[in-house]
Design an enzyme around this catalytic site. Structure first.
Site, PDB file in Angstrom:
ATOM      1  N   ASP A  97       0.838  -1.195   0.000  1.00 31.11           N
ATOM      2  CA  ASP A  97       0.000   0.000   0.000  1.00 31.11           C
ATOM      3  C   ASP A  97       0.880   1.255   0.000  1.00 31.11           C
ATOM      4  OD1 ASP A  97       0.933  -0.448   2.588  1.00 31.11           O
ATOM      5  OD2 ASP A  97      -1.044  -0.475   3.515  1.00 31.11           O
ATOM      6  N   ASP A 100       7.163   3.782   3.119  1.00 32.84           N
ATOM      7  CA  ASP A 100       7.416   4.964   3.940  1.00 32.84           C
ATOM      8  C   ASP A 100       8.916   5.026   4.252  1.00 32.84           C
ATOM      9  OD1 ASP A 100       6.709   7.166   5.602  1.00 32.84           O
ATOM     10  OD2 ASP A 100       6.462   5.873   7.331  1.00 32.84           O
ATOM     11  N   ARG A 162     -10.407   1.493   6.349  1.00 32.52           N
ATOM     12  CA  ARG A 162      -9.925   0.798   5.152  1.00 32.52           C
ATOM     13  C   ARG A 162     -10.936   0.795   4.014  1.00 32.52           C
ATOM     14  NH1 ARG A 162      -5.260  -2.192   6.626  1.00 32.52           N
ATOM     15  NH2 ARG A 162      -5.304  -3.069   8.715  1.00 32.52           N
TER      16      ARG A 162
HETATM   17  P1  IMP Z   1       7.865   1.364   6.158  1.00 32.77           P
HETATM   18  O1  IMP Z   1       8.503   0.107   6.635  1.00 32.77           O
HETATM   19  O2  IMP Z   1       8.204   2.532   7.015  1.00 32.77           O
HETATM   20  O3  IMP Z   1       8.116   1.644   4.701  1.00 32.77           O
HETATM   21  O4  IMP Z   1       6.328   1.195   6.434  1.00 32.77           O
HETATM   22  C1  IMP Z   1       5.450   0.764   5.501  1.00 32.77           C
HETATM   23  C2  IMP Z   1       4.169   0.356   6.183  1.00 32.77           C
HETATM   24  O5  IMP Z   1       3.754   1.330   7.155  1.00 32.77           O
HETATM   25  C3  IMP Z   1       3.045   0.282   5.177  1.00 32.77           C
HETATM   26  O6  IMP Z   1       2.895  -1.031   4.718  1.00 32.77           O
HETATM   27  C4  IMP Z   1       1.848   0.720   5.968  1.00 32.77           C
HETATM   28  O7  IMP Z   1       1.265  -0.399   6.585  1.00 32.77           O
HETATM   29  C5  IMP Z   1       2.380   1.585   7.053  1.00 32.77           C
HETATM   30  N1  IMP Z   1       2.158   3.004   6.730  1.00 32.77           N
HETATM   31  C6  IMP Z   1       3.089   3.935   6.447  1.00 32.77           C
HETATM   32  N2  IMP Z   1       2.538   5.143   6.210  1.00 32.77           N
HETATM   33  C7  IMP Z   1       1.203   4.948   6.340  1.00 32.77           C
HETATM   34  C8  IMP Z   1       0.073   5.831   6.200  1.00 32.77           C
HETATM   35  O8  IMP Z   1       0.162   7.031   5.896  1.00 32.77           O
HETATM   36  N3  IMP Z   1      -1.154   5.267   6.403  1.00 32.77           N
HETATM   37  C9  IMP Z   1      -1.309   3.948   6.714  1.00 32.77           C
HETATM   38  N4  IMP Z   1      -0.288   3.105   6.855  1.00 32.77           N
HETATM   39  C10 IMP Z   1       0.963   3.593   6.673  1.00 32.77           C
HETATM   40 MG    MG Z   2       1.341  -2.322   5.394  1.00 34.47          MG
END
Ligand code: IMP
Ligand code: MG
Length: 174
Positions: A97, A100, A162
């Site tokens: 999705d 980040d 969601r």
């Molecule tokens: P990362 O490991 O920091 O890249 O985190 C990615 C995960 O964090 C995604 O799969 C989402 O589940 C969650 N995430 C990051 N930003 C958001 C947001 O703005 N809304 C909802 N979930 C988020």
């Molecule tokens: Mg996720």
């Protein structure tokens, strides 16, 4: 009170998903493609994306959770749902999705490469590139969004929101 500010409409998402599907159809022609949806957030995107790819393909789901606060991922990631089928020799496309910090995808790339996947690429609906910590690129990205906590189209905050057909920024007023 939490407020929802529109970021992506249903129509914008649908158009972009068709474009991504067309690109993937070109790039993965003749390959053994497996889409792996990262639970829970990616299931809505995966459902639309797989129908926009005009190729034979398999789908699987994989669950991860990161320890820490609910709105930011921590360094430690654990597997909450593993897959039954092997990925040896398969061209894996991780469907996320949001990417980040990139920690989740960096971890998953390692997992599937070490299990013998032929290739591991990433397709994310939303790329928050400015927030990246792990040195990874999103190979196929729907949209770039700079900031804000997003919900809808599969994305949650504390497991809520969601179900919306578009993506919204969740604003929590003080
Ligand atoms: P990362 O490991 O920091 O890249 O985190 C990615 C995960 O964090 C995604 O799969 C989402 O589940 C969650 N995430 C990051 N930003 C958001 C947001 O703005 N809304 C909802 N979930 C988020
Ligand atoms: Mg996720």
């Amino acid at each position: 009170m939490a407020e929802l500010e529109p970021v992506l409409t249903e129509a914008q998402i649908a158009k972009r998903v068709r474009e991504l599907g067309a690109q993937l159809t070109q790039d993965y022609a003749g390959r053994h493609l497996m889409l792996i949806g990262i639970l829970n957030g990616a299931f809505v995107f995966l459902a639309d994306l797989m129908r926009a790819i005009e190729l034979p393909l398999e789908i699987e789901f994989f669950g991860v959770a990161s320890y820490g606060a609910s709105d930011t991922s921590s360094g430690t990631i654990r597997i909450t749902k593993d897959m039954e089928r092997p990925v040896e020799g398969i061209d894996v496309l991780l469907v996320e999705d949001i990417v980040d910090t990139g920690r989740t995808i960096a971890y998953l790339k390692e997992v599937f490469l070490s299990r013998g996947a032929r290739s591991v690429k990433t397709c994310a609906l939303i790329d928050k590139e400015e927030r990246r910590v792990a040195p990874i690129d999103v190979d196929y990205r729907g949209f770039r969004v700079q900031e804000g906590f997003l919900v809808g189209y599969g994305l949650d905050y504390a497991q809520q929101h969601r179900r919306y057909t578009g993506v919204f920024q969740l604003k929590t007023g003080d």
